[in-house]
Design a protein around this motif. Structure first.
Motif, PDB file in Angstrom:
ATOM      1  N   LEU A 660     -45.277   1.590  38.619  1.00 17.14           N
ATOM      2  CA  LEU A 660     -44.074   0.858  39.011  1.00 17.14           C
ATOM      3  C   LEU A 660     -42.949   1.872  39.229  1.00 17.14           C
ATOM      4  N   ASN A 661     -42.494   2.004  40.452  1.00 20.00           N
ATOM      5  CA  ASN A 661     -41.459   2.967  40.809  1.00 20.00           C
ATOM      6  C   ASN A 661     -40.091   2.289  40.809  1.00 20.00           C
ATOM      7  N   PHE A 662     -39.275   2.657  39.830  1.00 16.82           N
ATOM      8  CA  PHE A 662     -37.964   2.031  39.652  1.00 16.82           C
ATOM      9  C   PHE A 662     -36.866   2.880  40.304  1.00 16.82           C
ATOM     10  N   ARG A 663     -35.873   2.160  40.833  1.00 19.15           N
ATOM     11  CA  ARG A 663     -34.637   2.785  41.309  1.00 19.15           C
ATOM     12  C   ARG A 663     -33.498   1.948  40.732  1.00 19.15           C
ATOM     13  N   ILE A 664     -32.849   2.479  39.650  1.00 16.93           N
ATOM     14  CA  ILE A 664     -31.854   1.686  38.933  1.00 16.93           C
ATOM     15  C   ILE A 664     -30.513   2.413  38.887  1.00 16.93           C
ATOM     16  N   TYR A 665     -29.491   1.613  38.668  1.00 16.46           N
ATOM     17  CA  TYR A 665     -28.185   2.204  38.402  1.00 16.46           C
ATOM     18  C   TYR A 665     -28.138   2.608  36.928  1.00 16.46           C
ATOM     19  N   SER A 666     -27.363   3.617  36.659  1.00 20.74           N
ATOM     20  CA  SER A 666     -27.309   4.149  35.294  1.00 20.74           C
ATOM     21  C   SER A 666     -26.815   3.117  34.291  1.00 20.74           C
ATOM     22  N   ASP A 667     -26.023   2.155  34.756  1.00 23.19           N
ATOM     23  CA  ASP A 667     -25.498   1.156  33.827  1.00 23.19           C
ATOM     24  C   ASP A 667     -26.240  -0.177  33.896  1.00 23.19           C
ATOM     25  N   GLN A 668     -27.377  -0.214  34.661  1.00 27.14           N
ATOM     26  CA  GLN A 668     -28.158  -1.448  34.781  1.00 27.14           C
ATOM     27  C   GLN A 668     -29.638  -1.134  34.577  1.00 27.14           C
ATOM     28  N   PRO A 669     -30.198  -1.333  33.356  1.00 29.53           N
ATOM     29  CA  PRO A 669     -31.598  -1.006  33.086  1.00 29.53           C
ATOM     30  C   PRO A 669     -32.549  -1.894  33.884  1.00 29.53           C
ATOM     31  N   GLY A 670     -33.787  -1.410  34.054  1.00 30.60           N
ATOM     32  CA  GLY A 670     -34.820  -2.149  34.787  1.00 30.60           C
ATOM     33  C   GLY A 670     -35.665  -3.010  33.858  1.00 30.60           C
ATOM     34  N   ALA A 671     -36.556  -3.805  34.458  1.00 27.99           N
ATOM     35  CA  ALA A 671     -37.456  -4.673  33.687  1.00 27.99           C
ATOM     36  C   ALA A 671     -38.646  -5.052  34.569  1.00 27.99           C
ATOM     37  N   PHE A 672     -39.736  -5.517  33.915  1.00 32.11           N
ATOM     38  CA  PHE A 672     -40.889  -6.020  34.674  1.00 32.11           C
ATOM     39  C   PHE A 672     -41.620  -7.057  33.833  1.00 32.11           C
ATOM     40  N   ILE A 673     -42.356  -7.947  34.517  1.00 34.58           N
ATOM     41  CA  ILE A 673     -43.200  -8.972  33.881  1.00 34.58           C
ATOM     42  C   ILE A 673     -44.533  -8.996  34.621  1.00 34.58           C
ATOM     43  N   VAL A 674     -45.646  -9.090  33.862  1.00 36.86           N
ATOM     44  CA  VAL A 674     -46.986  -9.179  34.456  1.00 36.86           C
ATOM     45  C   VAL A 674     -47.616 -10.501  34.028  1.00 36.86           C
ATOM     46  N   GLU A 675     -48.081 -11.290  35.015  1.00 33.94           N
ATOM     47  CA  GLU A 675     -48.800 -12.537  34.746  1.00 33.94           C
ATOM     48  C   GLU A 675     -50.261 -12.380  35.143  1.00 33.94           C
ATOM     49  N   ARG A 676     -51.148 -12.903  34.318  1.00 33.71           N
ATOM     50  CA  ARG A 676     -52.593 -12.903  34.621  1.00 33.71           C
ATOM     51  C   ARG A 676     -53.072 -14.345  34.600  1.00 33.71           C
ATOM     52  N   ASP A 677     -53.504 -14.820  35.744  1.00 29.54           N
ATOM     53  CA  ASP A 677     -53.950 -16.212  35.889  1.00 29.54           C
ATOM     54  C   ASP A 677     -52.908 -17.188  35.349  1.00 29.54           C
ATOM     55  N   GLY A 678     -51.623 -16.893  35.674  1.00 22.37           N
ATOM     56  CA  GLY A 678     -50.545 -17.796  35.317  1.00 22.37           C
ATOM     57  C   GLY A 678     -50.013 -17.648  33.905  1.00 22.37           C
ATOM     58  N   ILE A 679     -50.556 -16.671  33.145  1.00 18.52           N
ATOM     59  CA  ILE A 679     -50.111 -16.470  31.761  1.00 18.52           C
ATOM     60  C   ILE A 679     -49.426 -15.113  31.651  1.00 18.52           C
ATOM     61  N   ASN A 680     -48.250 -15.098  31.046  1.00 23.95           N
ATOM     62  CA  ASN A 680     -47.494 -13.862  30.858  1.00 23.95           C
ATOM     63  C   ASN A 680     -48.208 -12.986  29.826  1.00 23.95           C
ATOM     64  N   ILE A 681     -48.668 -11.777  30.261  1.00 22.14           N
ATOM     65  CA  ILE A 681     -49.397 -10.903  29.331  1.00 22.14           C
ATOM     66  C   ILE A 681     -48.649  -9.600  29.036  1.00 22.14           C
ATOM     67  N   MET A 682     -47.687  -9.221  29.873  1.00 27.98           N
ATOM     68  CA  MET A 682     -46.931  -7.991  29.657  1.00 27.98           C
ATOM     69  C   MET A 682     -45.480  -8.214  30.072  1.00 27.98           C
ATOM     70  N   GLU A 683     -44.566  -7.650  29.303  1.00 26.21           N
ATOM     71  CA  GLU A 683     -43.150  -7.794  29.639  1.00 26.21           C
ATOM     72  C   GLU A 683     -42.375  -6.654  28.972  1.00 26.21           C
ATOM     73  N   GLU A 684     -41.447  -6.073  29.708  1.00 25.52           N
ATOM     74  CA  GLU A 684     -40.630  -4.995  29.135  1.00 25.52           C
ATOM     75  C   GLU A 684     -39.252  -5.013  29.802  1.00 25.52           C
ATOM     76  N   THR A 685     -38.227  -4.897  28.991  1.00 24.62           N
ATOM     77  CA  THR A 685     -36.852  -4.902  29.502  1.00 24.62           C
ATOM     78  C   THR A 685     -36.127  -3.633  29.036  1.00 24.62           C
ATOM     79  N   ASN A 686     -34.878  -3.488  29.513  1.00 23.90           N
ATOM     80  CA  ASN A 686     -34.040  -2.337  29.137  1.00 23.90           C
ATOM     81  C   ASN A 686     -34.723  -1.003  29.435  1.00 23.90           C
ATOM     82  N   LEU A 687     -35.352  -0.954  30.592  1.00 24.76           N
ATOM     83  CA  LEU A 687     -36.042   0.275  30.980  1.00 24.76           C
ATOM     84  C   LEU A 687     -35.040   1.262  31.575  1.00 24.76           C
ATOM     85  N   ILE A 688     -34.983   2.449  30.942  1.00 28.11           N
ATOM     86  CA  ILE A 688     -34.159   3.550  31.443  1.00 28.11           C
ATOM     87  C   ILE A 688     -35.022   4.794  31.424  1.00 28.11           C
ATOM     88  N   ASP A 689     -34.853   5.612  32.406  1.00 33.39           N
ATOM     89  CA  ASP A 689     -35.683   6.826  32.501  1.00 33.39           C
ATOM     90  C   ASP A 689     -35.654   7.602  31.178  1.00 33.39           C
TER      91      ASP A 689
END
Length: 689
Positions: A660-689
């Motif tokens: 996952l290649n992120f391009r974020i502002y320094s004051d706005q962290p990134g996030a992602f969510i992964v669903e498998r067959d409609g069920i949330n299996i992975m999630e991460e917020t406040n991503l900063i390099d």
């Protein structure tokens, strides 16, 4: 009571509709949910389920047919019971029965008659070799497809019906037209009973109708053992006597006069159109050649006469009955004496004129060496010996003699022998690029069983792309099965949205689908460096393997000016302070980084317990076919994407690494969510390099 559409028989065969009804069983079109093919399922009727004898016979006869593997016999796949229902699963034939075929076509050409009848005889010969008597041969039990290939079905069902209830007259009505005289009398059916029915079927193929008909089943049955078979030559004068003789011999009233086997009948039928048999005499059963027997007249008692009140009328009736009867007896005796005298005179004349003539012994079907001995012992000599292919005679045996068997000849006459080389081998060709329908039709005519395997290929749909037997291979037709691989045309795929893919991801995707890939790069303020900016084949559109795909990869933000590299002049202190305050209002810094994640694959047995409870896993050689894919959706948040929008969507059959290649502002962290067959299996917020 019928089975409802949608019902699953044995948890495997889904009923699609009713094909036909019989006196004892109903036949349904069903879908084999495991092997994904259409089948015919014959189910014993509910009113027979409680009859133990019918159940026993049904199952025993059904099981016995599983050993009949022949290209002209409907294959039996399964015999089982489901909640008290006895059923047989059979090959489904797309076509019609021979009865409807005859009604539509009317009178067939003699060549077509022999072609169709030879297939039936070949199938029945195998059944008889396995000690299975059909007992209910009729056109309704003979299926025919568009290539005039016959499939015999309904083995052994009639015997169970005959031992249940005599009130099933309507069920027997369809069969009584083909019932042998001994069956009409109540005797046990034999192989020769089947041969009689085959003779009636041959009669119907030639004339387009049955020989005997009537208002009731009883009247038709009586005709079978009381009346002679009507002449087919009276219907169609062009029919040679030899072909009519095949019908007459097969349908002789006494089993002794019929063919001993289907092979013998088939051999006679195959040569019935030969020029050598054009002058053949009409067939006469042996029982008609026996010495005439005088039958004692039945005496009528007084009680048998019509009752009237007037005694004179009774006397007149008796007189009127006696006079014609006495005349018939006298004329009958005179006719018999005349025949005896005439026959004796003719025999004496033949004997006196040809005292030394001897009959050619029957050496048909005998091995060559033994045939030579028989002819020499009969005081003949051996003429020319020819070897020819003949599918109806065993290799090395005699299938023809010239002059023919039973011909009266002088001693020392040379007899020519024709020795069978067995079935003529067939040379397999290279069928690549030819239409499947044409090749199949030709191979089936030769007796070769053809199976089809569909594959995706660059050739047009319907053309052959490969075969299981190599070209220039010699095979015996009736013992050979060939698999032809047939093109479905090029396989189409659906293009994914490559947005968010790196160069490495794109190259892997193109390699997997055989795409011709071209990669270009462009500056972009909107898409992070190293990610796909655009693609030539739009997402969700179709493409073929071998198509060209052009992808543009982002080079990142363009440089706005080269002046930033020049040294700036020093500012006054007041200006420096002002500049410092202005810097606090500048845009936040753009940060780019890559987050590597591994998405785990979840096998189907862990994914759903319902799958196991509803159906068993089929037996499949290729384990990959057992795998069910997981559907993956990734949502991503950075300066270019929102969590409410799908970032990437794809299927997996194993664990998959994704960058996952992120391009974020320094004051706005990134996030992602992964669903498998409609069920949330992975999630991460406040991503900063």
């Amino acid at each position: 009571m019928l089975i409802a559409i949608g019902t699953k028989i044995g948890g495997r065969y889904k009923v699609l509709g009713l094909i036909g009804r019989g006196g004892m069983a109903n036949v349904y079109l069903a879908r084999d949910l495991i092997l994904d093919r259409d089948v015919a399922v014959k189910i014993l009727r509910f009113d027979f389920q409680s009859n133990k004898e019918a159940l026993r016979r049904f199952k025993r006869e059904a099981l016995s047919t599983t050993q009949l593997i022949h290209p002209n016999i409907v294959s039996v796949y399964d015999v089982d019971e489901d909640d008290g229902l006895q059923y047989i699963v059979m090959e489904y034939i797309q076509g019609r029965d021979l009865k409807k075929f005859i009604q539509e076509k009317g009178q067939l050409s003699l060549e077509d008659v022999i072609h169709i009848m030879s297939q039936i005889l070949s199938a029945m010969a195998l059944a008889h070799q396995n000690r299975i008597i059909h007992r209910d041969i009729k056109p309704q039990n003979l299926l025919i497809d568009s290539d005039n290939v016959i499939k015999v079905t309904d083995f052994g069902i009639a015997i169970a019906l005959s031992e249940t209830s005599l009130t099933q007259t309507n069920s027997l009505l369809g069969s009584v037209h083909y019932m042998s005289p001994e069956q009409a009398r109540g005797s046990i059916p034999t192989i020769k009973s089947d041969i009689y029915a085959l003779g009636i079927v041959l009669y119907e193929l030639v004339t387009g109708k049955v020989p005997f008909d009537g208002e009731s089943a009883v009247s038709i049955a009586l005709k079978h053992f009381q009346e002679p078979i009507p002449s087919v030559r009276a219907e169609r004068p062009e029919i040679p006597q030899a072909l009519e003789n095949v019908i007459l011999k097969a349908t002789a009233k006494e089993p002794h006069d019929r063919y001993n086997s289907c092979e013998e009948m088939s051999q006679d039928l195959q040569t019935s159109l030969d020029d050598s048999r054009l002058q053949e005499a009409a067939f006469t059963p042996e029982v008609m050649l026996d010495e005439t027997k005088v039958i004692t007249p039945v005496k009528l008692e007084g009680n048998d006469l019509p009752k009237t009140e007037n005694t004179d009328q009774v006397t007149d009736v008796r007189k009127s009955q006696k006079k014609p009867r006495k005349k018939r007896i006298v004329w009958g005796i005179l006719l018999i004496l005349l025949l005896i005298v005439t026959g004796g005179s003719l025999a004496a004349m033949i004997t006196n004129n040809n005292p030394d003539l001897i009959a050619v012994p029957n050496v048909l079907g005998v091995k060559e060496e033994k045939a030579r001995e028989m002819l020499l012992e009969a005081n003949f000599t051996i003429g020319e010996v020819y070897t020819q292919y003949n599918e109806n005679a065993e290799e090395g045996s005699v299938f023809k003699v010239d002059p023919e068997v039973n011909t009266q000849l002088a001693p020392k006459t040379a007899i020519n022998l024709y020795i069978s080389q067995g079935v003529e081998p067939f040379l397999i060709e290279d069928y690549s690029g030819q239409p499947y329908s044409d090749v199949r039709k030709e191979l089936v005519k030769k007796g070769i069983q053809v199976e089809r395997e569909d594959v995706y290929d660059s050739l047009d749909e319907g053309l052959i792309v490969g075969q299981s037997l190599e070209s220039d291979t010699e095979v015996i037709p009736n013992e050979t099965t060939i698999t032809l691989r047939v093109s479905l045309g090029p396989e189409t795929f659906t293009m994914e949205n490559l947005s968010g893919y790196t160069r490495e991801d794109v190259e892997r995707y193109a390699e997997n689908y055989g795409l011709k890939l071209t990669i270009k790069t462009e500056k972009s303020e909107e898409v992070a460096e190293g990610l796909v900016l655009s693609q030539s084949i739009a997402a969700e559109s179709s493409f073929y393997s071998g198509d060209s795909l052009e992808v543009i990869i982002s080079e990142g933000m363009p440089q706005t000016s080269t002046e930033t590299e020049k040294p700036k002049p020093e500012k006054p202190e007041s200006q420096a302070t002002e500049s410092s305050s202005e810097s606090k209002t500048e845009e936040p810094e753009i940060i780019t980084f890559t987050k590597k994640i591994t998405i785990p694959y979840l096998p189907p047995e862990e994914n759903s317990s319902e799958t196991d409870s509803e159906s068993d896993s089929p037996d499949v050689d290729n384990e990959e076919e057992l795998k069910a894919s997981n559907h993956i959706i990734i949502y991503m948040l950075d300066s270019d994407h929102q969590l409410t929008e799908v970032f990437r969507e794809f299927d997996i059959t194993e664990d998959k690494e994704v960058n996952l290649n992120f391009r974020i502002y320094s004051d706005q962290p990134g996030a992602f969510i992964v669903e498998r067959d409609g069920i949330n299996i992975m999630e991460e917020t406040n991503l900063i390099d």
